[in-house]
Design a protein around this motif. Structure first.
Motif, PDB file in Angstrom:
ATOM      1  N   GLU A  14      50.375  58.783  84.809  1.00 41.42           N
ATOM      2  CA  GLU A  14      50.381  57.715  83.455  1.00 41.42           C
ATOM      3  C   GLU A  14      51.396  56.614  84.002  1.00 41.42           C
ATOM      4  O   GLU A  14      52.575  56.755  84.625  1.00 41.42           O
ATOM      5  CB  GLU A  14      51.091  58.622  82.214  1.00 41.42           C
ATOM      6  N   GLN A  16      53.364  54.204  82.917  1.00 40.57           N
ATOM      7  CA  GLN A  16      54.755  54.015  81.997  1.00 40.57           C
ATOM      8  C   GLN A  16      55.388  55.083  82.542  1.00 40.57           C
ATOM      9  O   GLN A  16      56.746  54.930  82.913  1.00 40.57           O
ATOM     10  CB  GLN A  16      54.610  54.017  80.538  1.00 40.57           C
ATOM     11  N   THR A  17      55.054  56.502  82.723  1.00 40.46           N
ATOM     12  CA  THR A  17      55.722  57.435  83.195  1.00 40.46           C
ATOM     13  C   THR A  17      56.418  57.260  84.678  1.00 40.46           C
ATOM     14  O   THR A  17      57.430  57.535  84.887  1.00 40.46           O
ATOM     15  CB  THR A  17      54.842  58.789  83.095  1.00 40.46           C
ATOM     16  N   ARG A  20      59.067  54.923  84.732  1.00 39.23           N
ATOM     17  CA  ARG A  20      60.093  55.239  84.060  1.00 39.23           C
ATOM     18  C   ARG A  20      60.848  56.195  84.993  1.00 39.23           C
ATOM     19  O   ARG A  20      62.367  56.334  85.059  1.00 39.23           O
ATOM     20  CB  ARG A  20      60.005  56.048  82.790  1.00 39.23           C
ATOM     21  N   ARG A  75      63.492  54.107  77.932  1.00 35.32           N
ATOM     22  CA  ARG A  75      62.716  53.815  76.799  1.00 35.32           C
ATOM     23  C   ARG A  75      61.039  54.036  77.224  1.00 35.32           C
ATOM     24  O   ARG A  75      60.618  54.296  78.302  1.00 35.32           O
ATOM     25  CB  ARG A  75      62.534  51.925  77.149  1.00 35.32           C
ATOM     26  N   ARG A  76      60.298  54.241  76.085  1.00 37.16           N
ATOM     27  CA  ARG A  76      59.069  54.903  76.236  1.00 37.16           C
ATOM     28  C   ARG A  76      58.286  53.837  77.039  1.00 37.16           C
ATOM     29  O   ARG A  76      57.483  54.306  77.900  1.00 37.16           O
ATOM     30  CB  ARG A  76      58.471  55.141  74.846  1.00 37.16           C
ATOM     31  N   GLN A  77      58.290  52.586  76.682  1.00 34.01           N
ATOM     32  CA  GLN A  77      57.874  51.588  77.469  1.00 34.01           C
ATOM     33  C   GLN A  77      58.662  50.457  77.899  1.00 34.01           C
ATOM     34  O   GLN A  77      59.017  49.355  77.100  1.00 34.01           O
ATOM     35  CB  GLN A  77      56.455  50.749  76.812  1.00 34.01           C
ATOM     36  N   ARG A  80      58.897  44.518  80.133  1.00 30.58           N
ATOM     37  CA  ARG A  80      58.629  43.966  81.738  1.00 30.58           C
ATOM     38  C   ARG A  80      59.780  42.956  82.342  1.00 30.58           C
ATOM     39  O   ARG A  80      60.154  43.025  83.288  1.00 30.58           O
ATOM     40  CB  ARG A  80      57.463  43.367  81.665  1.00 30.58           C
ATOM     41  N   LEU A 133      55.055  48.566  88.049  1.00 32.00           N
ATOM     42  CA  LEU A 133      55.202  47.776  87.172  1.00 32.00           C
ATOM     43  C   LEU A 133      53.807  47.246  87.067  1.00 32.00           C
ATOM     44  O   LEU A 133      53.152  46.737  85.893  1.00 32.00           O
ATOM     45  CB  LEU A 133      56.281  46.645  87.149  1.00 32.00           C
ATOM     46  N   ALA A 136      51.292  49.681  85.767  1.00 29.85           N
ATOM     47  CA  ALA A 136      51.311  49.682  84.154  1.00 29.85           C
ATOM     48  C   ALA A 136      50.705  48.561  83.588  1.00 29.85           C
ATOM     49  O   ALA A 136      50.082  48.558  82.513  1.00 29.85           O
ATOM     50  CB  ALA A 136      52.752  49.777  83.872  1.00 29.85           C
ATOM     51  N   THR A 140      47.714  48.492  80.860  1.00 30.41           N
ATOM     52  CA  THR A 140      47.920  47.847  79.522  1.00 30.41           C
ATOM     53  C   THR A 140      46.915  46.746  79.080  1.00 30.41           C
ATOM     54  O   THR A 140      46.165  46.886  78.192  1.00 30.41           O
ATOM     55  CB  THR A 140      49.598  47.333  79.333  1.00 30.41           C
TER      56      THR A 140
END
Length: 145
Positions: A14, A16-17, A20, A75-77, A80, A133, A136, A140
């Motif tokens: 994932e 975003q994970t 993070r 933050r979940r997402q 940028r 990034l 991600a 997206t």
């Protein structure tokens, strides 16, 4: 850096994970470093051959920076632009660390090892965060297409 390598490092597919986790790791390491500089600036200054007041100021800065990076990691997402600013700050820190070693500081042997090691670690965070990034952003863009 490939998505496969990033997946292995972060133990998730994932994007975003992954981002993070790299931000959280940066926040944890930077926070511990900053708190150590604040709590023990005198002894660490003697060990590293760096003025204690410089370490104290750096420690306060690092602690605040770590709190901000930790907030982004929560933050979940993560947005940028702030993540990009963290990456840029990490790269700047790495460059300034090497410049300070060459131009301003006259560290002890321990300091001459610690400063470049810290710069490499911070640069590594920047590379991991930038790569995550990118992954991600690609994910997206693919999901919205």
């Amino acid at each position: 850096m490939s998505a496969t390598l990033l997946t292995g490092l972060s133990r998730t597919t994932e994007p975003q994970t992954m981002l993070r986790r790299f931000l959280a790791l940066d926040a944890a390491v930077t926070g511990v470093n900053g708190l150590a500089y604040v709590a023990a600036s005198g002894p660490l200054g003697r060990l590293l051959g760096i003025d204690a007041s410089v370490l104290l100021v750096l420690g306060v800065f690092l602690t605040l920076f770590a709190a901000g990076v930790g907030y982004l990691a929560s933050r979940r997402q993560p947005p940028r632009l702030p993540v990009t600013l963290v990456i840029d700050a990490n790269l700047l820190w790495a460059v300034l660390s090497v410049a300070a070693l060459a131009l301003w500081f006259e560290p002890s042997a321990a300091g001459a090892v610690w400063i470049p090691l810290q710069a490499l670690t911070v640069a590594g965070f920047a590379v991991l965060q930038w790569s995550a990034l990118r992954v991600a952003a690609t994910a997206t863009a693919t999901a919205t297409a």
